[in-house]
Scaffold this motif. Structure first.
Motif, PDB file in Angstrom:
ATOM      1  N   ASP A  71      23.264 -22.326  47.808  1.00 15.98           N
ATOM      2  CA  ASP A  71      22.828 -23.182  48.913  1.00 15.98           C
ATOM      3  C   ASP A  71      23.777 -24.341  49.179  1.00 15.98           C
ATOM      4  OD1 ASP A  71      20.606 -21.592  49.273  1.00 15.98           O
ATOM      5  OD2 ASP A  71      19.400 -22.743  47.861  1.00 15.98           O
ATOM      6  N   GLY A  72      24.957 -24.295  48.593  1.00 16.08           N
ATOM      7  CA  GLY A  72      25.952 -25.312  48.925  1.00 16.08           C
ATOM      8  C   GLY A  72      26.427 -26.147  47.761  1.00 16.08           C
ATOM      9  N   ARG A  73      25.527 -26.664  46.948  1.00 16.79           N
ATOM     10  CA  ARG A  73      25.957 -27.500  45.830  1.00 16.79           C
ATOM     11  C   ARG A  73      25.007 -27.355  44.649  1.00 16.79           C
ATOM     12  NH1 ARG A  73      23.632 -32.792  45.663  1.00 16.79           N
ATOM     13  NH2 ARG A  73      21.969 -33.069  47.196  1.00 16.79           N
ATOM     14  N   VAL A  74      25.545 -27.598  43.476  1.00 20.35           N
ATOM     15  CA  VAL A  74      24.763 -27.492  42.250  1.00 20.35           C
ATOM     16  C   VAL A  74      24.049 -28.812  41.994  1.00 20.35           C
ATOM     17  CG1 VAL A  74      24.838 -27.078  39.778  1.00 20.35           C
ATOM     18  CG2 VAL A  74      26.343 -25.793  41.295  1.00 20.35           C
ATOM     19  N   LEU A  75      22.747 -28.754  41.795  1.00 18.78           N
ATOM     20  CA  LEU A  75      21.932 -29.947  41.577  1.00 18.78           C
ATOM     21  C   LEU A  75      21.701 -30.178  40.081  1.00 18.78           C
ATOM     22  CD1 LEU A  75      19.217 -29.229  44.305  1.00 18.78           C
ATOM     23  CD2 LEU A  75      21.213 -30.714  44.513  1.00 18.78           C
ATOM     24  N   PRO A  76      21.316 -31.405  39.703  1.00 18.52           N
ATOM     25  CA  PRO A  76      20.985 -31.655  38.289  1.00 18.52           C
ATOM     26  C   PRO A  76      19.906 -30.717  37.759  1.00 18.52           C
ATOM     27  CG  PRO A  76      21.196 -33.725  39.480  1.00 18.52           C
ATOM     28  CD  PRO A  76      21.267 -32.636  40.515  1.00 18.52           C
ATOM     29  N   GLU A  77      18.970 -30.329  38.644  1.00 18.78           N
ATOM     30  CA  GLU A  77      17.917 -29.409  38.217  1.00 18.78           C
ATOM     31  C   GLU A  77      18.497 -28.049  37.816  1.00 18.78           C
ATOM     32  OE1 GLU A  77      17.890 -31.213  40.883  1.00 18.78           O
ATOM     33  OE2 GLU A  77      16.071 -32.451  40.853  1.00 18.78           O
ATOM     34  N   HIS A  78      19.539 -27.603  38.528  1.00 21.71           N
ATOM     35  CA  HIS A  78      20.191 -26.339  38.174  1.00 21.71           C
ATOM     36  C   HIS A  78      20.833 -26.422  36.788  1.00 21.71           C
ATOM     37  CE1 HIS A  78      20.609 -25.812  42.774  1.00 21.71           C
ATOM     38  NE2 HIS A  78      19.592 -25.082  42.346  1.00 21.71           N
ATOM     39  N   ARG A 139      14.456 -21.587  42.668  1.00 22.81           N
ATOM     40  CA  ARG A 139      13.374 -22.513  42.974  1.00 22.81           C
ATOM     41  C   ARG A 139      13.689 -23.947  42.582  1.00 22.81           C
ATOM     42  NH1 ARG A 139       9.413 -22.448  46.565  1.00 22.81           N
ATOM     43  NH2 ARG A 139       8.513 -20.384  46.757  1.00 22.81           N
ATOM     44  N   ALA A 140      14.722 -24.147  41.777  1.00 18.88           N
ATOM     45  CA  ALA A 140      15.004 -25.478  41.238  1.00 18.88           C
ATOM     46  C   ALA A 140      15.245 -26.502  42.338  1.00 18.88           C
ATOM     47  CB  ALA A 140      16.212 -25.425  40.300  1.00 18.88           C
ATOM     48  N   GLY A 141      15.856 -26.077  43.442  1.00 22.30           N
ATOM     49  CA  GLY A 141      16.158 -27.006  44.525  1.00 22.30           C
ATOM     50  C   GLY A 141      15.053 -27.114  45.555  1.00 22.30           C
ATOM     51  N   GLY A 142      13.910 -26.477  45.336  1.00 21.14           N
ATOM     52  CA  GLY A 142      12.821 -26.481  46.310  1.00 21.14           C
ATOM     53  C   GLY A 142      12.491 -25.065  46.737  1.00 21.14           C
ATOM     54  N   ALA A 143      12.403 -24.848  48.043  1.00 16.46           N
ATOM     55  CA  ALA A 143      12.118 -23.513  48.573  1.00 16.46           C
ATOM     56  C   ALA A 143      13.313 -22.591  48.369  1.00 16.46           C
ATOM     57  CB  ALA A 143      11.776 -23.598  50.063  1.00 16.46           C
ATOM     58  N   VAL A 144      13.037 -21.328  48.086  1.00 17.25           N
ATOM     59  CA  VAL A 144      14.106 -20.337  47.927  1.00 17.25           C
ATOM     60  C   VAL A 144      14.698 -20.046  49.304  1.00 17.25           C
ATOM     61  CG1 VAL A 144      14.668 -17.994  47.195  1.00 17.25           C
ATOM     62  CG2 VAL A 144      12.957 -19.317  45.937  1.00 17.25           C
ATOM     63  N   SER A 145      16.004 -20.207  49.436  1.00 15.64           N
ATOM     64  CA  SER A 145      16.652 -19.953  50.721  1.00 15.64           C
ATOM     65  C   SER A 145      16.672 -18.454  51.026  1.00 15.64           C
ATOM     66  CB  SER A 145      18.081 -20.490  50.720  1.00 15.64           C
ATOM     67  OG  SER A 145      18.896 -19.721  49.856  1.00 15.64           O
ATOM     68  N   VAL A 146      16.875 -18.132  52.293  1.00 19.45           N
ATOM     69  CA  VAL A 146      16.962 -16.727  52.689  1.00 19.45           C
ATOM     70  C   VAL A 146      18.083 -16.027  51.942  1.00 19.45           C
ATOM     71  CG1 VAL A 146      17.449 -15.161  54.608  1.00 19.45           C
ATOM     72  CG2 VAL A 146      15.992 -17.148  54.980  1.00 19.45           C
ATOM     73  N   ALA A 147      19.262 -16.671  51.889  1.00 19.22           N
ATOM     74  CA  ALA A 147      20.426 -16.061  51.243  1.00 19.22           C
ATOM     75  C   ALA A 147      20.184 -15.817  49.761  1.00 19.22           C
ATOM     76  CB  ALA A 147      21.655 -16.936  51.443  1.00 19.22           C
ATOM     77  N   SER A 148      19.629 -16.805  49.069  1.00 18.33           N
ATOM     78  CA  SER A 148      19.382 -16.648  47.629  1.00 18.33           C
ATOM     79  C   SER A 148      18.337 -15.577  47.362  1.00 18.33           C
ATOM     80  CB  SER A 148      18.933 -17.980  47.019  1.00 18.33           C
ATOM     81  OG  SER A 148      19.980 -18.926  47.034  1.00 18.33           O
ATOM     82  N   GLY A 149      17.276 -15.554  48.170  1.00 13.96           N
ATOM     83  CA  GLY A 149      16.235 -14.561  47.979  1.00 13.96           C
ATOM     84  C   GLY A 149      16.743 -13.144  48.159  1.00 13.96           C
ATOM     85  N   GLU A 150      17.513 -12.911  49.213  1.00 12.05           N
ATOM     86  CA  GLU A 150      18.032 -11.564  49.455  1.00 12.05           C
ATOM     87  C   GLU A 150      19.061 -11.173  48.405  1.00 12.05           C
ATOM     88  OE1 GLU A 150      16.620  -9.551  51.465  1.00 12.05           O
ATOM     89  OE2 GLU A 150      15.288 -11.201  52.019  1.00 12.05           O
ATOM     90  N   ARG A 151      19.829 -12.147  47.918  1.00 10.77           N
ATOM     91  CA  ARG A 151      20.813 -11.852  46.871  1.00 10.77           C
ATOM     92  C   ARG A 151      20.107 -11.383  45.593  1.00 10.77           C
ATOM     93  NH1 ARG A 151      23.429 -16.304  47.176  1.00 10.77           N
ATOM     94  NH2 ARG A 151      25.234 -15.506  48.311  1.00 10.77           N
ATOM     95  N   ILE A 152      19.044 -12.079  45.196  1.00 11.05           N
ATOM     96  CA  ILE A 152      18.322 -11.712  43.974  1.00 11.05           C
ATOM     97  C   ILE A 152      17.636 -10.356  44.151  1.00 11.05           C
ATOM     98  CG2 ILE A 152      16.459 -12.373  42.411  1.00 11.05           C
ATOM     99  CD1 ILE A 152      17.110 -15.298  43.070  1.00 11.05           C
TER     100      ILE A 152
END
Length: 257
Positions: A71-78, A139-152
């Motif tokens: 989704d663009g950048r790695v967060l502390p939660e990741h 889910r760590a950054g909030g809602a699962v993005s379309v791109a991440s969901g389809e990738r998984i």
């Protein structure tokens, strides 16, 4: 499943020493297949070319890195979740260093991962655990993005997991809704946004694009043409129904056509 070194060893042994040679050559080839994880001809060719496929913990943390960066950048939660995964696996200091390096590499590419994930078709428990980790990371950054969901979901297909099982694993990480609280119209609207992979700030055009993309990827007619099983088609039909409902809810709330 093909074992290239086993077949080559048996063929060479047969040519050199008839049946006993074939048995010995096949045995030696089988040991080589197991040692180098040569479970297909493409893997065998990659090994001959010196292209080593990631596997084991290295591959897992590459997957997690790709989801985190998706989704663009790695967060502390990741980062926190990745550390928790290392602890869960009981990695020592040296192994953690390798896992961190794999996490970093995974952020930038995913070439050749299909071949690396195919062996997990023989280990459904590990495949499911890996997908759980991926959904948690998404889910760590909030809602699962379309791109991440389809990738998984794509990775789940490569691992040989049924589509409905992949969705069940995803549902394990849905936000918990308190049963004591009455369901309000706003709750339904928020769920619809999450299902479409958009937010309150998304424009009408962004919502439409997300809806059309998900509908195209999950439509049962498309999957039927790709030889999907009846179970996969039923899951796709249900997901399509949910997408229609979610889009209608967002249109009603936002007032666009």
């Amino acid at each position: 499943m093909r074992w290239p070194a086993t077949l080559l060893g048996a063929a060479a042994g047969l040519a050199l020493a008839s049946i006993p040679g074939a048995l010995l050559g096949g045995l030696l080839g089988y040991l080589l297949d197991r040692r180098l994880q040569l479970d297909s001809w493409p893997t065998f060719v990659r090994r001959l070319r010196g292209q080593v496929l990631p596997h084991g913990d290295e591959l897992l943390f590459m997957l997690l890195g790709r989801v985190a960066k998706g989704d663009g950048r790695v967060l502390p939660e990741h980062i926190r979740l990745a550390r928790g995964e290392m602890k869960r696996l009981g990695l020592d200091e040296a192994q953690q260093t390798l896992a961190i390096a794999a996490f970093g590499r995974g952020k930038h590419h995913e070439r050749g991962w299909r071949l690396s994930l195919l062996p997990l078709r023989r280990d459904a428990v590990r495949a499911e655990n890996w997908l759980r980790s991926c959904w948690a990371m998404a889910r760590a950054g909030g809602a699962v993005s379309v791109a991440s969901g389809e990738r998984i979901r794509l990775w789940g297909r490569w691992m040989g997991l049924p589509a409905e099982r992949v969705e069940q694993l995803a549902a394990e990480f849905e936000p918990v809704v308190k049963r004591s609280a009455p369901v309000r119209r706003h709750d339904d609207y928020a769920k619809a946004l999450t299902l479409l992979g958009v937010s309150e700030a998304s424009s009408a055009e962004q919502v439409k694009r997300a809806y059309r993309k998900l509908l195209s990827l999950n439509h049962p007619d498309k999957l039927a043409g790709q030889g999907a099983s009846q179970a996969q088609l039923r899951a796709a039909t249900e997901r399509t129904r949910e997408l229609h409902s979610a889009y209608a809810k967002v249109r009603e709330q936002r007032g666009f056509r």
